[in-house]
Motif scaffolding. Structure first.
Motif, mmCIF file in Angstrom:
data_model
loop_
_atom_site.group_PDB
_atom_site.id
_atom_site.type_symbol
_atom_site.label_atom_id
_atom_site.label_comp_id
_atom_site.label_asym_id
_atom_site.label_seq_id
_atom_site.Cartn_x
_atom_site.Cartn_y
_atom_site.Cartn_z
ATOM 1 N N LEU A 131 0.827 -1.209 0.000
ATOM 2 C CA LEU A 131 0.000 0.000 0.000
ATOM 3 C C LEU A 131 0.861 1.259 0.000
ATOM 4 O O LEU A 131 0.541 2.239 -0.684
ATOM 5 N N GLY A 132 1.965 1.243 0.741
ATOM 6 C CA GLY A 132 2.872 2.394 0.737
ATOM 7 C C GLY A 132 3.438 2.654 -0.651
ATOM 8 O O GLY A 132 3.478 3.802 -1.109
ATOM 9 N N PHE A 133 3.863 1.597 -1.333
ATOM 10 C CA PHE A 133 4.375 1.735 -2.694
ATOM 11 C C PHE A 133 3.295 2.261 -3.625
ATOM 12 O O PHE A 133 3.542 3.146 -4.442
ATOM 13 N N PHE A 134 2.072 1.731 -3.490
ATOM 14 C CA PHE A 134 0.955 2.165 -4.328
ATOM 15 C C PHE A 134 0.660 3.652 -4.142
ATOM 16 O O PHE A 134 0.514 4.394 -5.113
ATOM 17 N N VAL A 135 0.586 4.095 -2.898
ATOM 18 C CA VAL A 135 0.272 5.502 -2.616
ATOM 19 C C VAL A 135 1.345 6.418 -3.179
ATOM 20 O O VAL A 135 1.047 7.450 -3.798
ATOM 21 N N VAL A 136 2.598 6.061 -2.996
ATOM 22 C CA VAL A 136 3.685 6.893 -3.506
ATOM 23 C C VAL A 136 3.662 6.944 -5.028
ATOM 24 O O VAL A 136 3.843 8.012 -5.627
ATOM 25 N N LYS A 137 3.423 5.811 -5.682
ATOM 26 C CA LYS A 137 3.407 5.789 -7.151
ATOM 27 C C LYS A 137 2.206 6.543 -7.707
ATOM 28 O O LYS A 137 2.323 7.243 -8.717
ATOM 29 N N VAL A 138 1.035 6.428 -7.080
ATOM 30 C CA VAL A 138 -0.130 7.187 -7.535
ATOM 31 C C VAL A 138 0.140 8.679 -7.410
ATOM 32 O O VAL A 138 -0.156 9.455 -8.320
ATOM 33 N N ARG A 139 0.749 9.064 -6.314
ATOM 34 C CA ARG A 139 1.075 10.481 -6.113
ATOM 35 C C ARG A 139 2.074 10.960 -7.172
ATOM 36 O O ARG A 139 1.909 12.043 -7.737
ATOM 37 N N ALA A 140 3.092 10.146 -7.452
ATOM 38 C CA ALA A 140 4.092 10.531 -8.452
ATOM 39 C C ALA A 140 3.472 10.614 -9.844
ATOM 40 O O ALA A 140 3.780 11.535 -10.614
ATOM 41 N N LEU A 141 2.611 9.655 -10.174
ATOM 42 C CA LEU A 141 1.967 9.680 -11.491
ATOM 43 C C LEU A 141 1.000 10.848 -11.618
ATOM 44 O O LEU A 141 0.872 11.436 -12.695
ATOM 45 N N THR A 142 0.333 11.207 -10.548
ATOM 46 C CA THR A 142 -0.580 12.356 -10.571
ATOM 47 C C THR A 142 0.196 13.647 -10.790
ATOM 48 O O THR A 142 -0.210 14.498 -11.582
ATOM 49 N N VAL A 143 1.322 13.783 -10.102
ATOM 50 C CA VAL A 143 2.159 14.981 -10.283
ATOM 51 C C VAL A 143 2.711 15.024 -11.702
ATOM 52 O O VAL A 143 2.712 16.079 -12.345
ATOM 53 N N ALA A 144 3.166 13.873 -12.209
ATOM 54 C CA ALA A 144 3.706 13.841 -13.576
ATOM 55 C C ALA A 144 2.629 14.153 -14.608
ATOM 56 O O ALA A 144 2.886 14.870 -15.581
ATOM 57 N N LYS A 145 1.415 13.661 -14.410
ATOM 58 C CA LYS A 145 0.336 13.938 -15.342
ATOM 59 C C LYS A 145 -0.051 15.415 -15.279
ATOM 60 O O LYS A 145 -0.365 16.017 -16.297
ATOM 61 N N GLY A 146 -0.007 16.003 -14.090
ATOM 62 C CA GLY A 146 -0.324 17.419 -13.933
ATOM 63 C C GLY A 146 0.683 18.310 -14.625
ATOM 64 O O GLY A 146 0.329 19.323 -15.232
ATOM 65 N N THR A 147 1.949 17.957 -14.592
ATOM 66 C CA THR A 147 2.959 18.753 -15.280
ATOM 67 C C THR A 147 2.888 18.534 -16.785
ATOM 68 O O THR A 147 3.175 19.453 -17.554
#
Length: 152
Positions: A131-147
């Protein structure tokens, strides 16, 4: 050629080489708990501290969530990029070293908990890491998609 004697040489009257290992005060057996050496399921586990969770279902569930949160924190700290809080490289490296030491401590605590060989604790550790890995990756992908969307 002369053969060497098989028994040790005689010592003075005060010392004897014939003591068994159990007679030595340094080799006395310690009191031990029944440590499990294979995976098992049940609330009768010893997790991190002697006598914890003490065969109590409530404390076992608390230990389960504690290990889950430790594993989650390990993944969160492992994959979170370092913040640039300071312009000084020494201060920035010091902060990163403290976070690294804290994360390493958490990793070792999770490892020791898993070494209890309790299936529930093992599942809690794996679920926390996942779950920790999932949360971090979702956050990173959301930031990357936003940029990416801001560039178009």
């Amino acid at each position: 050629m002369e053969s060497m004697p098989m028994s040790p040489p005689a010592m003075d009257g005060n010392t004897s080489m014939n003591n068994s290992i159990g007679d030595s005060p340094m080799m006395t057996p310690m009191t031990t708990t029944n440590m499990q050496m294979s995976f098992y399921w049940g609330k009768d586990a010893v997790v991190l501290f002697s006598g914890w969770p003490k065969e109590s279902l409530g404390l076992y569930i608390l230990a389960f969530f504690f290990i889950f949160l430790l594993a989650f924190a390990v993944e969160f700290l492992s994959h979170t990029p370092p913040n640039k809080l300071s312009k000084s490289p020494i201060a920035s490296a010091s902060i990163q070293a403290v976070v690294y030491a804290f994360r390493t401590s958490l990793v070792y605590l999770v490892m020791l908990a898993v070494m209890s060989f309790n299936v529930g604790i093992f599942i809690a550790a794996v679920a926390g890491h996942t779950l920790g890995f999932f949360v971090v990756k979702v956050r990173a992908l959301t930031v990357a998609k936003g940029t990416d969307s801001n560039e178009v």
